[in-house]
Design a protein around this motif. Structure first.
Motif, PDB file in Angstrom:
ATOM      1  N   UNK A 443       0.839  -1.197   0.000  1.00  0.00           N
ATOM      2  CA  UNK A 443       0.000   0.000   0.000  1.00  0.00           C
ATOM      3  C   UNK A 443       0.876   1.248   0.000  1.00  0.00           C
ATOM      4  N   UNK A 444       0.435   2.271  -0.722  1.00  0.00           N
ATOM      5  CA  UNK A 444       1.218   3.495  -0.916  1.00  0.00           C
ATOM      6  C   UNK A 444       0.335   4.704  -0.624  1.00  0.00           C
ATOM      7  N   UNK A 445       0.850   5.612   0.191  1.00  0.00           N
ATOM      8  CA  UNK A 445       0.143   6.858   0.539  1.00  0.00           C
ATOM      9  C   UNK A 445      -1.197   6.592   1.215  1.00  0.00           C
ATOM     10  N   UNK A 446      -1.210   5.696   2.185  1.00  0.00           N
ATOM     11  CA  UNK A 446      -2.474   5.471   2.865  1.00  0.00           C
ATOM     12  C   UNK A 446      -2.443   4.330   3.845  1.00  0.00           C
ATOM     13  N   UNK A 447      -3.654   3.931   4.254  1.00  0.00           N
ATOM     14  CA  UNK A 447      -3.813   2.867   5.251  1.00  0.00           C
ATOM     15  C   UNK A 447      -5.154   2.189   5.067  1.00  0.00           C
ATOM     16  N   UNK A 448      -5.208   0.922   5.482  1.00  0.00           N
ATOM     17  CA  UNK A 448      -6.447   0.156   5.509  1.00  0.00           C
ATOM     18  C   UNK A 448      -6.605  -0.410   6.914  1.00  0.00           C
ATOM     19  N   UNK A 470      -3.659   6.366  11.882  1.00  0.00           N
ATOM     20  CA  UNK A 470      -4.437   6.921  12.995  1.00  0.00           C
ATOM     21  C   UNK A 470      -5.828   7.367  12.543  1.00  0.00           C
ATOM     22  N   UNK A 471      -5.922   7.959  11.368  1.00  0.00           N
ATOM     23  CA  UNK A 471      -7.236   8.367  10.849  1.00  0.00           C
ATOM     24  C   UNK A 471      -8.121   7.136  10.642  1.00  0.00           C
ATOM     25  N   UNK A 472      -7.530   6.071  10.118  1.00  0.00           N
ATOM     26  CA  UNK A 472      -8.296   4.833   9.897  1.00  0.00           C
ATOM     27  C   UNK A 472      -8.761   4.237  11.220  1.00  0.00           C
ATOM     28  N   UNK A 473      -7.891   4.261  12.217  1.00  0.00           N
ATOM     29  CA  UNK A 473      -8.250   3.712  13.530  1.00  0.00           C
ATOM     30  C   UNK A 473      -9.427   4.483  14.127  1.00  0.00           C
ATOM     31  N   UNK A 486      -7.969   4.887   4.021  1.00  0.00           N
ATOM     32  CA  UNK A 486      -7.558   6.287   4.104  1.00  0.00           C
ATOM     33  C   UNK A 486      -6.460   6.522   3.084  1.00  0.00           C
ATOM     34  N   UNK A 487      -6.587   7.635   2.364  1.00  0.00           N
ATOM     35  CA  UNK A 487      -5.567   7.979   1.354  1.00  0.00           C
ATOM     36  C   UNK A 487      -5.165   9.436   1.532  1.00  0.00           C
ATOM     37  N   UNK A 488      -3.913   9.653   1.781  1.00  0.00           N
ATOM     38  CA  UNK A 488      -3.364  11.009   1.901  1.00  0.00           C
ATOM     39  C   UNK A 488      -4.184  11.882   2.835  1.00  0.00           C
ATOM     40  N   UNK A 489      -4.541  11.322   3.989  1.00  0.00           N
ATOM     41  CA  UNK A 489      -5.217  12.097   5.027  1.00  0.00           C
ATOM     42  C   UNK A 489      -6.723  12.121   4.946  1.00  0.00           C
ATOM     43  N   UNK A 490      -7.324  11.429   3.975  1.00  0.00           N
ATOM     44  CA  UNK A 490      -8.766  11.469   3.785  1.00  0.00           C
ATOM     45  C   UNK A 490      -9.349  10.064   3.753  1.00  0.00           C
ATOM     46  N   UNK A 491     -10.473   9.852   4.441  1.00  0.00           N
ATOM     47  CA  UNK A 491     -11.192   8.579   4.342  1.00  0.00           C
ATOM     48  C   UNK A 491     -11.826   8.508   2.963  1.00  0.00           C
ATOM     49  N   UNK A 492     -11.394   7.568   2.147  1.00  0.00           N
ATOM     50  CA  UNK A 492     -11.873   7.472   0.769  1.00  0.00           C
ATOM     51  C   UNK A 492     -12.781   6.268   0.553  1.00  0.00           C
ATOM     52  N   UNK A 493     -12.968   5.447   1.576  1.00  0.00           N
ATOM     53  CA  UNK A 493     -13.878   4.315   1.467  1.00  0.00           C
ATOM     54  C   UNK A 493     -14.120   3.705   2.825  1.00  0.00           C
TER      55      UNK A 493
END
Length: 558
Positions: A443-448, A470-473, A486-493
């Motif tokens: 994964x690049x520039x984000x989190x799941x 942290x945003x994803x958590x 989360x991608x680049x600071x924003x929840x995208x899904x």
């Protein structure tokens, strides 16, 4: 079915049957042949096979009729939706019997979670048989939501909905003759005991089998399967959304011209969008036939042999006294389904799922409790080379390597090759979490993040930077569990799974669309196609599967 004079007359052809299926090629599983016959049906049961007249007759000339398919091992929670919906969708594809292990619900909510799964499938469009979860937690000492010890499982044994004991994952408690495990096995000694075998030597396997365990669905190679059959086990060949073991095992069977009467099929974990796209057990059958397995033997593997294993004496055969659970095919080999009959009634294979929403017990809703989780808890100290969890493509096993990982001032700095992974305790707000290095997720520039993390279902998060993790958590906490990207600071899904952090009462078409869209986002963020970003992530905390995993207490070798 109660035998009556009227049924006797119908069987003898002295009275017309309420329903007769006319003129199809009927599979005779006992003699392993097709014969053109009529099937007389009354009150959901087969009354006779031969030449019959009926008050209602359906002409199936040129079609092929086989017994309804059996999924010999699955977890309904893995569909993410109300469990009745999976049964509805899989029944369209001819699967009419389900051997279900609700250990996901058991790990989160104990007996209340199991009872919820039983209640929700009581009126499903298929026969659902429930196995009591044997290993809750999967191994001693894990952070999960419940404990099903020997006394609790002995009590559960008295529930009329329980068929046997679910997959016994803690192999070493079995072969080590742990007292609590022996108590569980003895409580179910007159029932079928399902297994979960990975990595045992032949002599360890002998000890495991001696405990009375009858099945295994974890074989990856034919050689494993062959040895387990030799030791007296049934092997369920798994083909699901994440684990793809069918080709290797069936190819071995075909090449060796091996008998198959100790084999069957299962899905274990399969999402509804995959069922709708390719089929359910019907897909396993089709693929096995394409690989060279004899069609008649393949249909027996999908029905007769698992029915015999589980002592289900009224399914798996087309003969008097058996349930009229039947699949009508357009041909012998392609598993092209024309009709499906459940309990003597043709099901609507094209109608939408309709069901009133039952109230969900309050204690099963919004169960994520991680307390005040701090960003500093994601820090991982490294000193030179470090253990790395490696994803194995197409499998749920992992591989361990020792590698130099990127760092700054002795602290791991993740990137798109070496992702960071954490597992956070979600039940008691203990603040406990483990952190590790993951390779192959990319994964690049984000989190799941997901709360669906086998088998303890703590919160598991992977990313290439702490801020997005942290945003994803925080978002998982707010929606009560589920999937978040989360991608680049924003929840995208996101997909909320508000019931136990495992399932939702949203309809599957809504869930399917969200999951499909989220997968595309994940693939666009670097995760390679062929890897299911959510299912593969969910298995990275499962400590009963080799070789290395992440837990709330850190990285462990399995």
């Amino acid at each position: 079915m109660n035998y009556t004079k009227k049924l006797s007359h119908i069987a003898q052809g002295l009275e017309p049957a309420p329903l007769v299926l006319k003129g199809a090629h009927v599979l005779d599983v006992g003699n392993e042949m097709w014969s053109i016959e009529d099937i007389a049906i009354s009150d959901g049961y087969i009354i006779g096979v031969g030449k019959y007249e009926g008050l209602e007759e359906i002409d199936y000339t040129g079609k092929y009729i086989v017994p309804g398919f059996i999924d010999a091992h699955l977890h309904l929670e893995s569909t993410l939706v109300n469990p009745r919906e999976l049964v509805h969708e899989a029944s369209r594809e001819g699967t009419l019997t389900y051997i279900v292990d609700p250990h996901e619900a058991g790990n989160v909510a104990g007996l209340k979670g199991i009872q919820y799964m039983i209640d929700e499938t009581r009126d499903a469009r298929g026969d659902v048989y429930v196995m009591a979860p044997s290993c809750v937690p999967a191994v001693p000492g894990e952070d999960n939501g419940a404990l099903l010890d020997c006394d609790t499982l002995s009590e559960l044994c008295n529930n009329p909905a329980i068929l046997g004991l679910g997959e016994v994952m803690d192999c070493y408690s079995v072969i080590g003759a742990d007292a609590d495990m022996i108590g569980k096995l003895n409580a179910y000694k007159n029932r079928v005991l399902d297994g979960h075998i990975i990595g045992l030597s032949p002599k360890q396997l002998a000890s495991y089998r001696l405990a009375g365990i009858t099945t295994n669905h974890e074989c990856i190679t034919y050689e494993e399967a062959k040895e387990q059959v030799r030791q007296g086990l049934y092997v369920w060949i798994r083909e699901g959304s994440a684990a793809h073991n069918l080709e290797a095992i069936v190819t071995g069977i075909v090449d060796a011209e091996s008998p198959v009467d100790r084999y069957g099929f299962c899905t274990d974990d399969k999402h509804i969008e995959d069922i709708r796209r390719e089929g359910h057990i019907s897909y396993n059958i089709r693929k096995a036939i394409e690989l060279g397995l004899n069609p008649i033997e393949t249909y027996k593997m999908a029905s007769t042999y698992p029915a015999q294993c589980y002592g289900l004496k009224d399914i798996g055969m087309i003969a008097p006294g058996y349930k009229a659970n039947l699949v009508i095919l357009n041909d012998e080999s392609n598993v092209s389904i024309y009709d499906v009959i459940y309990n003597g009634v043709i099901i609507d294979r094209h109608g939408a799922y309709e069901s009133s929403r039952r109230p969900v017990p309050e204690e099963l809703l919004y169960t994520i409790n991680i307390g005040d989780f701090k960003k500093s808890q994601l820090s991982l100290a490294v000193d030179g080379e470090h253990p790395v969890i490696n994803i194995v493509p197409g499998q749920i096993v992992t591989a361990k390597t020792i590698e130099s990982v990127p760092s700054e001032n002795g602290v791991f700095t993740p990137n798109s090759e070496f992702n960071k992974i954490t597992c956070i305790e979600r039940y008691k707000a203990s603040g406990r979490n483990g952190v590790g290095v993951l390779k192959g997720f990319d994964i690049h520039n984000g989190a799941i993040a997901t709360s669906f993390a086998h088998d303890s279902h703590n919160l598991i998060v992977v990313g290439d930077n702490d801020d997005d993790m942290m945003i994803a958590i925080e978002r998982i906490r707010n929606i009560g569990g589920g999937y978040v990207i989360v991608r680049s600071g924003t929840v995208v899904g996101e997909l909320p799974l508000e019931i136990m952090g495992l399932i939702t009462n949203e309809p599957h078409h809504t869930v399917d669309k969200k999951v499909a869209d989220m997968k595309e986002i994940a693939y666009d963020m670097g995760i390679r196609r062929g890897l299911d970003p959510f299912i593969n992530l969910s298995f990275l905390a499962l400590t009963v599967i080799p070789e290395i995993r992440i837990t709330t207490k850190g990285v462990v070798e399995c």
